[in-house]
Design a protein around this motif. Structure first.
Motif, PDB file in Angstrom:
ATOM      1  N   ARG A   1       0.845  -1.204   0.000  1.00  0.00           N
ATOM      2  CA  ARG A   1       0.000   0.000   0.000  1.00  0.00           C
ATOM      3  C   ARG A   1       0.879   1.252   0.000  1.00  0.00           C
ATOM      4  NH1 ARG A   1      -4.285  -1.221   4.876  1.00  0.00           N
ATOM      5  NH2 ARG A   1      -4.399  -3.491   4.612  1.00  0.00           N
ATOM      6  N   TYR A   2       1.921   1.201   0.831  1.00  0.00           N
ATOM      7  CA  TYR A   2       2.837   2.337   0.906  1.00  0.00           C
ATOM      8  C   TYR A   2       3.462   2.602  -0.462  1.00  0.00           C
ATOM      9  CZ  TYR A   2       6.770   5.175   2.620  1.00  0.00           C
ATOM     10  OH  TYR A   2       7.688   6.184   2.839  1.00  0.00           O
ATOM     11  N   TYR A   3       3.860   1.551  -1.143  1.00  0.00           N
ATOM     12  CA  TYR A   3       4.460   1.687  -2.469  1.00  0.00           C
ATOM     13  C   TYR A   3       3.456   2.274  -3.455  1.00  0.00           C
ATOM     14  CZ  TYR A   3       6.307   0.393  -7.032  1.00  0.00           C
ATOM     15  OH  TYR A   3       6.731   0.426  -8.335  1.00  0.00           O
ATOM     16  N   LEU A   4       2.238   1.773  -3.463  1.00  0.00           N
ATOM     17  CA  LEU A   4       1.246   2.171  -4.462  1.00  0.00           C
ATOM     18  C   LEU A   4       0.700   3.580  -4.232  1.00  0.00           C
ATOM     19  CD1 LEU A   4      -0.705  -1.210  -4.654  1.00  0.00           C
ATOM     20  CD2 LEU A   4       0.750  -0.242  -6.446  1.00  0.00           C
ATOM     21  N   GLN A   5       0.805   4.074  -2.983  1.00  0.00           N
ATOM     22  CA  GLN A   5       0.220   5.387  -2.701  1.00  0.00           C
ATOM     23  C   GLN A   5       1.208   6.429  -2.191  1.00  0.00           C
ATOM     24  OE1 GLN A   5      -3.368   4.668  -0.196  1.00  0.00           O
ATOM     25  NE2 GLN A   5      -4.467   5.186  -2.060  1.00  0.00           N
ATOM     26  N   GLU A   6       2.286   6.014  -1.572  1.00  0.00           N
ATOM     27  CA  GLU A   6       3.226   6.981  -1.019  1.00  0.00           C
ATOM     28  C   GLU A   6       4.492   7.106  -1.874  1.00  0.00           C
ATOM     29  OE1 GLU A   6       2.565   8.777   1.669  1.00  0.00           O
ATOM     30  OE2 GLU A   6       0.743   7.755   2.338  1.00  0.00           O
ATOM     31  N   LEU A   7       5.095   5.977  -2.200  1.00  0.00           N
ATOM     32  CA  LEU A   7       6.316   6.016  -3.006  1.00  0.00           C
ATOM     33  C   LEU A   7       6.026   6.329  -4.465  1.00  0.00           C
ATOM     34  CD1 LEU A   7       8.439   3.033  -1.633  1.00  0.00           C
ATOM     35  CD2 LEU A   7       8.676   5.466  -1.144  1.00  0.00           C
ATOM     36  N   THR A   8       4.884   5.873  -4.941  1.00  0.00           N
ATOM     37  CA  THR A   8       4.448   6.167  -6.309  1.00  0.00           C
ATOM     38  C   THR A   8       3.036   6.743  -6.243  1.00  0.00           C
ATOM     39  OG1 THR A   8       3.352   4.051  -6.784  1.00  0.00           O
ATOM     40  CG2 THR A   8       5.756   4.145  -7.074  1.00  0.00           C
ATOM     41  N   SER A   9       2.542   7.186  -7.360  1.00  0.00           N
ATOM     42  CA  SER A   9       1.166   7.707  -7.415  1.00  0.00           C
ATOM     43  C   SER A   9       0.295   6.794  -8.272  1.00  0.00           C
ATOM     44  CB  SER A   9       1.154   9.131  -7.974  1.00  0.00           C
ATOM     45  OG  SER A   9       1.759   9.161  -9.265  1.00  0.00           O
ATOM     46  N   GLU A  10       0.553   5.504  -8.162  1.00  0.00           N
ATOM     47  CA  GLU A  10      -0.220   4.532  -8.943  1.00  0.00           C
ATOM     48  C   GLU A  10      -1.712   4.652  -8.624  1.00  0.00           C
ATOM     49  OE1 GLU A  10      -0.254   1.601 -11.893  1.00  0.00           O
ATOM     50  OE2 GLU A  10       1.475   2.680 -11.097  1.00  0.00           O
ATOM     51  N   TYR A  11      -2.020   4.751  -7.341  1.00  0.00           N
ATOM     52  CA  TYR A  11      -3.410   4.933  -6.900  1.00  0.00           C
ATOM     53  C   TYR A  11      -3.430   6.055  -5.862  1.00  0.00           C
ATOM     54  CZ  TYR A  11      -4.305   0.499  -9.237  1.00  0.00           C
ATOM     55  OH  TYR A  11      -4.407  -0.509 -10.173  1.00  0.00           O
ATOM     56  N   PRO A  12      -3.509   7.312  -6.301  1.00  0.00           N
ATOM     57  CA  PRO A  12      -3.433   8.457  -5.377  1.00  0.00           C
ATOM     58  C   PRO A  12      -4.468   8.359  -4.255  1.00  0.00           C
ATOM     59  CG  PRO A  12      -3.415   9.177  -7.672  1.00  0.00           C
ATOM     60  CD  PRO A  12      -3.739   7.719  -7.697  1.00  0.00           C
ATOM     61  N   LYS A  13      -4.016   8.638  -3.028  1.00  0.00           N
ATOM     62  CA  LYS A  13      -4.919   8.447  -1.899  1.00  0.00           C
ATOM     63  C   LYS A  13      -6.044   9.460  -1.834  1.00  0.00           C
ATOM     64  CE  LYS A  13      -1.580  10.590   1.273  1.00  0.00           C
ATOM     65  NZ  LYS A  13      -0.757  10.345   2.479  1.00  0.00           N
ATOM     66  N   GLU A  14      -5.936  10.557  -2.593  1.00  0.00           N
ATOM     67  CA  GLU A  14      -7.076  11.478  -2.634  1.00  0.00           C
ATOM     68  C   GLU A  14      -8.222  10.916  -3.464  1.00  0.00           C
ATOM     69  OE1 GLU A  14      -4.026  12.998  -5.683  1.00  0.00           O
ATOM     70  OE2 GLU A  14      -4.037  12.196  -3.633  1.00  0.00           O
ATOM     71  N   LEU A  15      -7.942   9.874  -4.249  1.00  0.00           N
ATOM     72  CA  LEU A  15      -8.967   9.255  -5.094  1.00  0.00           C
ATOM     73  C   LEU A  15      -9.306   7.825  -4.677  1.00  0.00           C
ATOM     74  CD1 LEU A  15      -7.725  10.395  -8.635  1.00  0.00           C
ATOM     75  CD2 LEU A  15      -9.522  11.434  -7.243  1.00  0.00           C
ATOM     76  N   TYR A  16      -8.330   7.123  -4.089  1.00  0.00           N
ATOM     77  CA  TYR A  16      -8.521   5.704  -3.816  1.00  0.00           C
ATOM     78  C   TYR A  16      -8.177   5.345  -2.367  1.00  0.00           C
ATOM     79  CZ  TYR A  16      -8.385   5.461  -8.929  1.00  0.00           C
ATOM     80  OH  TYR A  16      -8.620   5.662 -10.264  1.00  0.00           O
ATOM     81  N   VAL A  17      -8.795   4.281  -1.911  1.00  0.00           N
ATOM     82  CA  VAL A  17      -8.467   3.671  -0.632  1.00  0.00           C
ATOM     83  C   VAL A  17      -7.933   2.273  -0.933  1.00  0.00           C
ATOM     84  CG1 VAL A  17      -9.360   2.817   1.572  1.00  0.00           C
ATOM     85  CG2 VAL A  17     -10.235   4.963   0.614  1.00  0.00           C
ATOM     86  N   ILE A  18      -6.889   1.869  -0.215  1.00  0.00           N
ATOM     87  CA  ILE A  18      -6.362   0.526  -0.370  1.00  0.00           C
ATOM     88  C   ILE A  18      -6.491  -0.206   0.958  1.00  0.00           C
ATOM     89  CG2 ILE A  18      -4.398  -0.904  -1.029  1.00  0.00           C
ATOM     90  CD1 ILE A  18      -3.283   1.364  -2.632  1.00  0.00           C
ATOM     91  N   THR A  19      -7.086  -1.370   0.905  1.00  0.00           N
ATOM     92  CA  THR A  19      -7.257  -2.182   2.109  1.00  0.00           C
ATOM     93  C   THR A  19      -6.905  -3.620   1.772  1.00  0.00           C
ATOM     94  OG1 THR A  19      -8.790  -2.711   3.914  1.00  0.00           O
ATOM     95  CG2 THR A  19      -9.710  -2.664   1.690  1.00  0.00           C
TER      96      THR A  19
END
Length: 235
Positions: free
Chosen positions: A155-173
């Motif tokens: 999750r950290y990689y997909l939202q913090e290290l990269t912008s694959e799934y920006p957290k302003e648009l997506y939630v990852i669980t």
């Protein structure tokens, strides 16, 4: 007309019976999207796998910039009360100080050219640990295994290290179990579930594997099989 209504009623009843049942094994729920049902999975756009360094070359879609041994180190530092005497932790982390990764100070970060925000490997691993600890605390996971740690780091990689799934648009669980009906055994569990923050629709599903170099290919086959199993069980 009456027979048409009966047919439609029967069809709806059969659909309801055949729908998968979902349950989150986490204690933290999204108040905007509190429940899980099959309709939320009707528009999945991407199915992917996540591994550690050197995973992409054997076929994984993503790799977190961390080695398998360093995943072990994050796990040891995240739950020291349970593993302080574990042989696994000796030599890779110092649980006696407030700098568990001090031995990595001055060393080049993993994939430094791609992630220049880290000055050295100690800073990089500390950032991973901070994110993991916060996530485990938020989701009230007190006894995580090493696989769960990599799920958090994915999750950290997909939202913090990269912008694959920006957290302003997506939630990852993750940790979403599914089965045929509430009384049957669990068929499987989804490691990584990405959904639209506003519509609650799932857009991507992933499986993560914290494997050694020798086991990477075998673990990839298992991850793909787990994704196919869920696809096969979806209506």
């Amino acid at each position: 007309m009456k027979s048409l209504i009966l047919s439609l009623t029967l069809l709806l009843s059969l659909n309801a019976l055949s729908a998968l049942h979902f349950q989150s094994n986490q204690n933290h729920l999204d108040p905007n999207c509190p429940s899980w049902n099959e309709d939320r999975f009707s528009r999945v756009e991407s199915w992917f796998t996540v591994g550690v360094i050197n995973s992409i070359k054997v076929g994984y879609n993503y790799e977190v910039p961390i080695t398998r041994k360093q995943v072990d180190a994050i796990w040891c530092a995240a739950v020291p009360a349970h593993v302080v005497n574990s042989k696994l932790c000796k030599g890779i982390v110092d649980l006696t100080t407030d700098r568990p990764f001090a031995k990595y100070a001055g060393k080049r970060p993993n994939q430094a050219a791609l992630f220049p925000q880290f000055d050295d490997l100690e800073q990089q691993l500390t950032a991973y640990l901070d994110y993991s600890v916060k996530s485990l605390k938020r989701e009230q996971i007190s006894h995580p295994n090493i696989g769960i740690v990599l799920e958090m780091l994915s999750r950290y990689y997909l939202q913090e290290l990269t912008s694959e799934y920006p957290k302003e648009l997506y939630v990852i669980t993750g940790g979403i179990e599914y089965k045929k009906n509430p009384k049957t055994n669990v068929i499987g569990e989804l490691d990584i579930v990405v959904y639209d923050r506003y519509s609650c629709q799932v857009v991507a599903i992933g499986e993560s594997k914290a494997s050694s170099v020798k086991s990477n290919s075998r673990s990839l086959r298992k991850a793909k099989a787990q994704l196919r199993r869920f696809q096969d069980n979806l209506n």
